[in-house]
Design a protein around this motif. Structure first.
Motif, PDB file in Angstrom:
ATOM      1  N   TYR A  54       0.859  -1.184   0.000  1.00 27.08           N
ATOM      2  CA  TYR A  54       0.000   0.000   0.000  1.00 27.08           C
ATOM      3  C   TYR A  54       0.892   1.229   0.000  1.00 27.08           C
ATOM      4  O   TYR A  54       1.828   1.330   0.802  1.00 27.08           O
ATOM      5  CB  TYR A  54      -0.906   0.009   1.233  1.00 27.08           C
ATOM      6  N   VAL A  55       0.626   2.148  -0.909  1.00 26.29           N
ATOM      7  CA  VAL A  55       1.415   3.375  -1.005  1.00 26.29           C
ATOM      8  C   VAL A  55       0.793   4.426  -0.091  1.00 26.29           C
ATOM      9  O   VAL A  55      -0.312   4.901  -0.340  1.00 26.29           O
ATOM     10  CB  VAL A  55       1.472   3.894  -2.456  1.00 26.29           C
ATOM     11  N   GLY A  56       1.489   4.764   0.980  1.00 24.72           N
ATOM     12  CA  GLY A  56       0.970   5.726   1.940  1.00 24.72           C
ATOM     13  C   GLY A  56       1.081   5.179   3.346  1.00 24.72           C
ATOM     14  O   GLY A  56       1.681   4.120   3.583  1.00 24.72           O
ATOM     15  N   SER A  57       0.486   5.884   4.291  1.00 28.28           N
ATOM     16  CA  SER A  57       0.597   5.492   5.695  1.00 28.28           C
ATOM     17  C   SER A  57      -0.731   5.077   6.314  1.00 28.28           C
ATOM     18  O   SER A  57      -0.778   4.702   7.484  1.00 28.28           O
ATOM     19  CB  SER A  57       1.176   6.660   6.504  1.00 28.28           C
ATOM     20  N   ALA A  58      -1.816   5.139   5.544  1.00 23.40           N
ATOM     21  CA  ALA A  58      -3.130   4.832   6.107  1.00 23.40           C
ATOM     22  C   ALA A  58      -3.282   3.356   6.447  1.00 23.40           C
ATOM     23  O   ALA A  58      -4.051   2.990   7.336  1.00 23.40           O
ATOM     24  CB  ALA A  58      -4.230   5.254   5.135  1.00 23.40           C
ATOM     25  N   HIS A  59      -2.550   2.478   5.737  1.00 24.80           N
ATOM     26  CA  HIS A  59      -2.642   1.037   5.965  1.00 24.80           C
ATOM     27  C   HIS A  59      -1.249   0.423   5.885  1.00 24.80           C
ATOM     28  O   HIS A  59      -0.339   0.975   5.258  1.00 24.80           O
ATOM     29  CB  HIS A  59      -3.547   0.373   4.922  1.00 24.80           C
ATOM     30  N   ALA A  60      -1.095  -0.749   6.506  1.00 25.42           N
ATOM     31  CA  ALA A  60       0.184  -1.454   6.433  1.00 25.42           C
ATOM     32  C   ALA A  60       0.367  -2.114   5.073  1.00 25.42           C
ATOM     33  O   ALA A  60       1.492  -2.258   4.586  1.00 25.42           O
ATOM     34  CB  ALA A  60       0.268  -2.503   7.539  1.00 25.42           C
ATOM     35  N   ASN A  61      -0.729  -2.538   4.458  1.00 23.92           N
ATOM     36  CA  ASN A  61      -0.694  -3.157   3.131  1.00 23.92           C
ATOM     37  C   ASN A  61      -2.089  -3.065   2.532  1.00 23.92           C
ATOM     38  O   ASN A  61      -3.020  -2.559   3.171  1.00 23.92           O
ATOM     39  CB  ASN A  61      -0.246  -4.622   3.215  1.00 23.92           C
ATOM     40  N   ASP A  62      -2.248  -3.541   1.319  1.00 26.08           N
ATOM     41  CA  ASP A  62      -3.555  -3.529   0.663  1.00 26.08           C
ATOM     42  C   ASP A  62      -3.919  -4.954   0.270  1.00 26.08           C
ATOM     43  O   ASP A  62      -3.076  -5.860   0.316  1.00 26.08           O
ATOM     44  CB  ASP A  62      -3.526  -2.627  -0.573  1.00 26.08           C
TER      45      ASP A  62
END
Length: 393
Positions: A118-126
């Motif tokens: 996941y690109v960003g900090s909202a989640h650890a992965n997608d």
């Protein structure tokens, strides 16, 4: 063992994930200053790739529950006069290794190639959405994986079975006597759907985590199948042979019509989109007309006005929620993305309204849910954590 051991394990987990609170950082420093060995333990955690992979699991452990279990274990050991005298550091290391062993045993079984960065900090992965896949079980017990590739199969009585892309079809559907019926089963896993054309021409769409048991040729007096989970039926018309779906101790009977049945976990809901059907339960029966639904409550069938879009949305490729309880919404998401739902404290009941594509990644679905609800969502490994917006993880 001490309850503080479990507490320190969580503090270290949060520290390595860069999620420590100021108070946790203070407690960690105090623990490190107690013994030089503690510095070595922390250094080993930061260098060990397996521990890094398992840190998220440790951070989510309920300390009180874990301590109660350990306290019961200590009581049993005391009665058997088998006390273990370990140093504080050794005890802590043993606890964390045990927790990581549990993590690796459970999570590795569920790990999926659909887990992506996941690109960003909202989640650890997608997590990628589900796809067209299933398992076909032939009359001799042979299991055939179904996916995008074309396959040609033959049953023991010569019935031809063809599968391609997202569907499987039965041909040469001659009528047979009741005693000669051979059955197949179509199973869809979590994150899977599949389409089926029965020997009489009836089309069935099977939703995720569902099973359909059916004869490869129908008898001369009726057509009967058995459902667990959810399926949409487009029944081939045959006035001489009613079509019956057995699900959750309810029989849905039709001659030629279209309807959706959801029968997860002993629940039952039938929504009629075309024609007329008869539903028969243990206590009562009823006729359904287009735009009506039947649900099972305390053993009795209840008929009410239906939301037809709800019956067709999933097979058309999108989620549709109309004042639906959050728990039910997340159950659907769990089945389609193969994720475990974990609720944090302060999560209250709420109803959700909205639509979102089933082709979206899980993070995109979470973005929509955050707009229409009072909750935030956090993806980590194959887990979706749900918590109120006014709280933090």
């Amino acid at each position: 063992m001490k309850k503080e051991d479990f507490h320190i394990a969580q503090i270290i987990a949060n520290y390595i994930r860069s999620e420590s609170t100021p108070l946790e950082e203070k407690e960690l420093n105090e623990w490190l200053n107690q013994d030089e060995t503690h510095h070595k333990i922390l250094a080993n955690f930061k260098d060990d790739r397996k521990v890094l992979d398992g840190i998220s699991y440790i951070a989510d452990i309920d300390v009180d529950v874990a301590w109660k279990k350990q306290r019961r274990l200590n009581t049993i050991r005391a009665k058997k006069n088998k006390r273990l005298y370990l140093s504080y550091a050794a005890v802590f290391a043993a606890i964390v290794c045990t927790l990581l062993g549990i993590y690796q045993f459970h999570f590795n079984k569920e790990i999926s190639d659909r887990i992506v960065p996941y690109v960003g900090s909202a989640h650890a992965n997608d997590i990628l959405p589900g796809s067209d896949k299933g398992i076909l079980i032939l009359s001799n017990g042979k299991k055939v994986p179904l996916g995008p590739e074309e396959q040609a199969l033959n049953e023991t009585n010569g019935i031809q079975i063809n599968s391609d892309n997202n569907s499987v079809a039965y041909h040469n559907g001659a009528i047979v006597s009741q005693g000669e019926l051979l059955y197949n089963e179509l199973h869809t896993p979590t994150a899977g759907t599949y389409q089926l054309t029965l020997s009489d021409g009836t089309k069935v769409w099977l939703n995720a985590l569902s099973e359909l048991r059916f004869p490869i040729q129908f008898s001369s007096d009726e057509r009967k199948v058995f459902l667990k989970g959810e399926a949409y039926f487009d029944i081939a018309r045959d006035p001489d042979r009613p079509f019956k779906v057995m699900a959750s101790q309810v029989t849905t009977e039709a001659l030629g019509t279209q309807f959706n049945i959801s029968a997860y976990d002993k629940q039952f809901q039938a929504i009629l989109t075309e024609g007329v059907v008869k539903v028969v339960g243990n206590k009562n029966s009823a006729k359904l007309y287009r735009g009506q639904e039947a649900t099972l409550a305390k053993g009795s069938l209840k008929v009410s006005v239906a939301d037809i879009e709800k019956a067709t949305a999933w097979k058309e490729g999108y989620f549709y929620f109309n004042e639906q309880p959050l728990k039910e919404v997340l159950e659907e998401i769990s089945r389609w993305y193969n994720v475990d739902i974990k609720y944090k404290k302060n999560v209250r009941k709420q109803r959700i309204t909205g639509t979102v594509s089933r082709a979206d990644k899980l993070s995109e679905v979470c973005d929509v849910l955050e707009v229409v609800s009072d909750y935030k969502f956090y993806i980590i490994n194959n887990k979706l954590i749900v918590y109120a917006k006014e709280t933090t993880l």
